[in-house]
Scaffold this active site. Structure first.
Site, PDB file in Angstrom:
ATOM      1  N   ARG A 252     -39.010  26.034  93.357  1.00  8.16           N
ATOM      2  CA  ARG A 252     -40.400  25.625  93.139  1.00  8.16           C
ATOM      3  C   ARG A 252     -40.369  24.307  92.397  1.00  8.16           C
ATOM      4  O   ARG A 252     -39.871  24.230  91.279  1.00  8.16           O
ATOM      5  CB  ARG A 252     -41.119  26.739  92.371  1.00  8.16           C
ATOM      6  CG  ARG A 252     -41.907  26.341  91.161  1.00  8.16           C
ATOM      7  CD  ARG A 252     -42.853  27.399  90.690  1.00  8.16           C
ATOM      8  NE  ARG A 252     -42.329  28.344  89.709  1.00  8.16           N
ATOM      9  CZ  ARG A 252     -42.072  28.081  88.432  1.00  8.16           C
ATOM     10  NH1 ARG A 252     -42.241  26.863  87.942  1.00  8.16           N
ATOM     11  NH2 ARG A 252     -41.622  29.016  87.617  1.00  8.16           N
ATOM     12  N   HIS A 256     -45.357  27.030  87.589  1.00  5.88           N
ATOM     13  CA  HIS A 256     -45.643  28.380  88.074  1.00  5.88           C
ATOM     14  C   HIS A 256     -47.092  28.461  88.551  1.00  5.88           C
ATOM     15  O   HIS A 256     -47.380  28.940  89.637  1.00  5.88           O
ATOM     16  CB  HIS A 256     -45.382  29.397  86.967  1.00  5.88           C
ATOM     17  CG  HIS A 256     -45.852  30.778  87.307  1.00  5.88           C
ATOM     18  ND1 HIS A 256     -45.225  31.569  88.234  1.00  5.88           N
ATOM     19  CD2 HIS A 256     -46.922  31.497  86.860  1.00  5.88           C
ATOM     20  CE1 HIS A 256     -45.870  32.726  88.335  1.00  5.88           C
ATOM     21  NE2 HIS A 256     -46.897  32.693  87.528  1.00  5.88           N
ATOM     22  N   TYR A 265     -39.441  25.283  79.672  1.00  5.19           N
ATOM     23  CA  TYR A 265     -38.333  26.220  79.883  1.00  5.19           C
ATOM     24  C   TYR A 265     -37.297  25.769  80.911  1.00  5.19           C
ATOM     25  O   TYR A 265     -36.255  26.386  81.050  1.00  5.19           O
ATOM     26  CB  TYR A 265     -38.882  27.598  80.286  1.00  5.19           C
ATOM     27  CG  TYR A 265     -39.838  27.590  81.475  1.00  5.19           C
ATOM     28  CD1 TYR A 265     -39.337  27.533  82.777  1.00  5.19           C
ATOM     29  CD2 TYR A 265     -41.214  27.631  81.299  1.00  5.19           C
ATOM     30  CE1 TYR A 265     -40.196  27.520  83.866  1.00  5.19           C
ATOM     31  CE2 TYR A 265     -42.084  27.624  82.379  1.00  5.19           C
ATOM     32  CZ  TYR A 265     -41.577  27.575  83.658  1.00  5.19           C
ATOM     33  OH  TYR A 265     -42.420  27.557  84.734  1.00  5.19           O
TER      34      TYR A 265
END
Ligand SMILES: Cc1ncc(C[n+]2csc(CCOP(=O)(O)OP(=O)(O)O)c2C)c(N)n1
Ligand SMILES: Cc1ncc(C[n+]2csc(CCOP(=O)(O)OP(=O)(O)O)c2C)c(N)n1
Ligand SMILES: [Mg+2]
Ligand SMILES: [Mg+2]
Lengths: 351, 338, 351, 338
Positions: A252, A256, A265
């Protein structure tokens, strides 16, 4: 274990055919269809992010980077098959025939966005993770009991493999040998949790061993590999040979959801080496004589118009109807709910 | 039962059945009549179910229609959703209500909401059957009565027959309902009595309670195994000169508010009896219904005689958990002598 | 797959040592301890069935046929380890130190039957299938965090592998590499459902692949194999190398519970060829010079007395106390519960 | 807040905090003070939680004490049980209450019952935190308020703070409780206001509600996000000459019956406000409590202004689901003009 599940690919990062056994099966029609749909859904996806930034759409889950996995798999389906997507699989459902405008509506907090076109078996996106896997097995079971050649596909992410429903869905499917393809998009993260913290197994494909079902690991950014392996799994399913677990390794590119900040992160370098799936197929098209400048311009223009029209359709859609809060709970409204509705509508009148 | 037509009995089209036999008969009938019917569950095939509810059905209808599943409640309910959406009419047996919780997410988020989420494009006409309740000296965890977990879940109906006639009639109604229905089967009554039950097809309307005893001084509201507790209490109260009316609620969602309102407005007093815990129990809903419909009629606070706010105890102590006729009689006296 | 998980055995059906690599590790003390405990728990089990028939015990779950699996594994534990049994594993818990009288009490509907001896970490039996697997992982995790060498064992059946909690428990254990042994007794049936209908995999051991953890398949009726393989898995765990899945293939000779009739679903011939695990070790003892008639007579007599005393203890146990309905819900009783209790006790007074 | 001691404010030992900051602060404090504290959840480590409740904690206390788990709610709760029984004090974060259902069996059968099943030999001192409620335009299924599923579960306590002070105080009380506590965190209030909150350790007693507005004509009972709805309604009612008393319930199990009884006996009228569905909602328990304690004082039927018996709608329609000040005012007028 990893060596038992080597990552299959047909074209490499430079767009070279690396598995010649597929050469005869690849033709212009297929390549263009893959490319066209990847362009369509990327245009859609980028537009959605823009709309969200402008406050014209709610929180949105982008899929950029996963177009090969979604388009390759969706094009492998027959029109009567069943599709069980997550919130990130509208690239696949749009490819399969879901309306772009309805998909925008979904992300705008409109229940109308869950309704598929008549005749298209597209479930509302699964929001609670992994719950759709048993559904897909059940719908496939019904097809088997009726003796059709239709099958189901369940889309799910790497994080979903940790839920009990993943396990129970695959177990049922294998015990009853129903025609379903479990299509995993391993994009390396479940929100912020990297796959190494999600599981101790080297691959997702090897989880098929627990169910005595075929498992295959593919380069999910290679749309040809995705297409042919999914097709193979569907043939297997239609022939009565049961379910398959496919792990499509992908990435991705973005967040998100639009509410998420991956820089918190994810090391910046982590995805840098990954060649964009659309670039990949472009390189292949150029290398093997499928590239046609004019056609590409045409479909890009066409796609832009299609997406703009979908935005317009979404924005001109009749406003949300308060009746819908009450009208679809039961086929026939129980008295007490009817009274609640009546009282509330009367209250609105008084305001 | 009051609904049993005299004609049924006269022309021999009824049969003596226990509740479990009536349930078996209802499923047999629908397997025969509607080839979309399919039954899923643990040990329901060769074994005929741990309570014998599906006895003989796999033999008669085959392993494709009466299916022993893996030990996996979320799998049972989850695949049933797929079957239901795709044209079948599954009946999912959960072996005991205390073991339904692994499937709770599937029921809560999908079984009950799919119609709403798809604006009625996808529907889930399925039946979930679950034996429930305490009082049969079952091992621990086998005796839960947590009906509220499902009545607080818009999109699913909940019924709870207390006798053979209602059991078959409500089960068939559930199977024909376009929406999901949870059938709670009170284990204590599975074999507690035999009754004449029509051998043919009939339904008991979902959403309707029944007056099983008429009276004038106080209304007792109960369901499942508690109906006979209410009946025993009513007999004892009668000896003390108190006339009890008893409502067998039969459907727990949607509740028959009219029958409650009419009865309480007549008797002016109410005692609610259930085996679930007091806090969060369905009795509270009934108190609200009486508050909403009959406030000015009430001559005493409503009494609730219920299971306590403790996990259902191991079976040597379960008698201390369950409402007894004696506790109900005290409740009755309390409201009458308020 | 089956060939990847061959069934390990040390002694065969005739009591011959078939894996000589263990020869040096087998000594009289061990053999006698295994035998003694198997006799103990079989005596217990048969007594329990008798009591149930006489109406002196509630519904009971017998384990006859599984003694080697239960004793062999329980003897492999250290005294500070954690045990998470099911309703069928009181053979193991008694071997580990649970009181027989308390175990009878459990089957007589007495909550006192769940209380282990002080210092013995024995959980109440898991009644909802597979729920104990995450508990075992959690308790093991605590040991790891504290840096001890203690570990957990979770007992569970073949049917339990179908539940989501099996999957989630194994996944957590493998991700956090906690010291736990997942000890499966594959007795071929989950009540009436044979393993072929429970799963499509040829073995349970192979399910370990999904978690990247070691899996081993052993002859669960060979108490030596069970003992040594469990010990090995515990060593592995104590050394910080994480969990192991053990499949001990065994057979339940009797009914699922005393309320069950296996002739309804199990072909009579099916278990006939299986040599009883106690007979197996007897043959071995005779073949290899461990048999001692006098000792056997002595322990059998001792065991009979032990079981009879446990029955007596159970039957003379103080009667159930109504306070226990209320007293163990919270550390401190909330007012409303105290009022319920008080009102109920007053009601009892009035009766 | 009334509890905020003046001394706190004077000697500078308070700080302006939002509710989410107060929660973060409570956890930080307990991680510092009690090395048995361990936090488990999805995305709580590097990411600091999807609402930032655990922001900075992993950095400070390490990956062994602030643990990103696999995506598996039954795994989180199930392993927390093992950790709690074996000496730790886990705080399990469930990302949204709507995703707690996969863990429902673990909570229902083990978290809440282990003390009882082992006669207090094994106990489960753990905290489950779950953001809950509608009104923040979240995607579907993210907005459930199903508190009754846990208040009908003997063995677990349920708290629901509505403001920063209570959030920290109740969370610390929960962490020190010898029994499991579910902390419902109303998302709508996470950042809705800042307040002075002590930087040190303090607790708010579990089981105690609070009068947040005094009044004489009618008692409003609310919790979580509904407290401010009640406050707005009270202001509007005041303009109409009606004086409202408001109870912020704060603990949903065990309920503070005394505060309810005292207030209702004074005002003689009650309106209950909650966002959960009407049927099976906690409002019914409150009606029962008033019935039990204050029957003779009541001058009008109790009103309940609640979410409807429908799944929480998609966010464009959620305003039509949630109680509004206008609906509450109508409820108030109804009881006052009865
Ligand atoms: C049962 C449940 N728990 C938690 C969530 C919150 N959540 C939404 S997406 C997500 C991560 C999913 O990761 P993955 O399966 O890898 O799919 P991806 O988002 O990467 O496509 C989480 C934890 C949820 N939706 N459902
Ligand atoms: C969640 C749950 N579902 C159903 C049951 C009912 N039940 C009790 S034992 C059992 C079979 C268990 O089989 P297996 O795991 O193989 O263990 P075995 O009894 O053979 O030792 C079932 C279905 C239960 N206890 N818990
Ligand atoms: Mg992912
Ligand atoms: Mg078994």
């Amino acid at each position: 274990m990893e060596q038992n599940y080597p990552m299959k690919r047909i074209i490499d990062d430079q767009g070279n055919l690396v598995d010649a056994s597929f050469e005869d099966m690849i033709d212009e029609k297929l390549v263009k269809e893959l490319y066209y749909n990847m362009i369509r859904i990327r245009t859609y996806d980028r537009k959605a992010i823009n709309l969200q930034r402008q406050g014209r759409l709610g929180t949105y889950a982008p899929f950029e980077g996963q177009e090969a996995a979604q388009v390759g798999s969706a094009l492998a389906l027959n029109s009567d098959d069943w599709v069980f997507p997550t919130y990130r699989d509208h690239g696949a459902t749009i490819t399969f025939g879901k309306s772009m405008a309805r998909t925008f509506l979904y992300w705008n907090g409109r229940v109308e966005g869950c309704v598929p076109p008549e005749g298209k078996n597209i479930f509302p996106p699964a929001v609670p993770i992994a719950t759709q896997l048993p559904h897909a097995a059940g719908a496939a079971w019904a097809e088997k009991l009726r003796g059709t050649r239709n099958a189901s596909i369940a889309y799910f992410g790497d994080g979903a493999t940790s839920e009990g429903d993943f396990h129970e869905g695959l177990n049922f499917a294998s015990v009853f040998q129903v025609p379903v393809v479990f299509f995993n998009q391993n994009n390396g993260y479940a929100i912020s949790v990297p796959i190494e913290k999600q599981m101790n197994s080297a691959t997702i494909a090897q989880k098929s061993v627990a169910y005595g079902m075929p498992g295959v690991r593919i380069d999910g950014n290679d749309c040809l590999s995705v297409y042919f392996e999914t097709k193979k799994a569907f043939d297997h399913a239609r022939n009565g040979d049961g379910p398959t677990l496919i792990e499509a390794v992908t990435w991705r590119t973005g967040a998100h959801t639009t509410a998420d900040d991956p820089s918190k992160y994810r090391p910046k370098e982590q995805g840098e080496h990954i060649v964009d799936p659309i670039t990949r197929i472009e390189l292949f098209m150029k290398n093997y004589g499928y590239w046609d400048d004019q056609w590409v311009q045409d479909i890009k223009a066409k796609t832009t118009i299609e997406v703009e029209q979908a935005v317009e359709e979404m924005e001109n859609f009749p406003p949300p109807n308060v009746n819908d809060v009450f009208d679809h709970v039961f086929a026939e409204m129980p008295t007490q709910l009817a009274e609640q509705k009546e009282a509330y509508l009367a209250h609105l009148e008084r305001q | 039962m009051t609904q049993l037509k005299e004609s049924d009995q006269q022309n021999g089209t009824t049969k003596q059945m226990t509740m479990i036999q009536a349930i078996n008969d209802g499923m047999r009938l629908m397997l025969e009549e509607d080839d979309r019917t399919i039954i899923l569950g643990e040990d329901i095939g060769k074994n005929g179910g741990v309570f014998r509810a599906t006895e003989g059905l796999q033999e008669k209808f085959g392993v494709e229609r009466v299916v022993d599943t893996p030990l996996s409640e979320a799998g049972i309910i989850g695949t049933s959703i797929g079957l239901a959406v795709n044209g079948f009419r599954p009946i999912a047996e959960i072996q005991f209500l205390g073991f339904i919780y692994p499937a709770y997410e599937q029921i809560m988020t999908h079984v009950s909401r799919l119609r709403m989420r798809s604006m009625s494009h996808f529907t889930v006409p399925m039946v979930i059957r679950a034996p429930y309740g305490a009082g049969i000296r079952a091992p621990e965890i086998h005796s839960d009565s947590t009906e509220i977990l499902f009545t607080h879940m818009p999109g699913i109906k909940v019924v709870c027959p207390s006798n053979p006639y209602d059991a078959k009639g409500l089960l068939i109604a559930a199977m024909e309902d376009p929406d999901p229905v949870l059938v709670l089967e009170t284990m204590k009554n599975y074999r507690s009595k035999r009754e004449e039950v029509p051998v043919g097809k009939y339904t008991v309307e979902i959403g309707k309670g029944e007056i099983v005893r008429e009276g004038t001084d106080v209304t007792l509201i109960a369901w499942g195994a508690m109906v006979s507790i209410a009946e025993k209490a009513a007999e004892q109260a009668e000896k003390k000169g108190i006339s009890c009316e008893i409502i067998d609620l039969r459907t727990l969602y949607p509740i028959d508010r009219d029958i409650i309102a009419q009865s309480v407005q007549k008797t002016t007093r109410a005692v609610i009896i259930h085996e679930a815990h007091n806090s969060g129990g369905l009795g509270n809903d009934l108190v609200s219904i009486i508050n909403d419909t009959s406030f000015l009629y009430l001559r005493a606070p409503i009494e609730r005689v219920t299971g306590f706010d403790v996990p259902v105890p191991f079976f040597t102590l379960e008698e201390h958990y369950l409402p007894t006729p004696a506790r109900v009689v005290e409740g009755i006296e309390k409201v009458v002598h308020f």
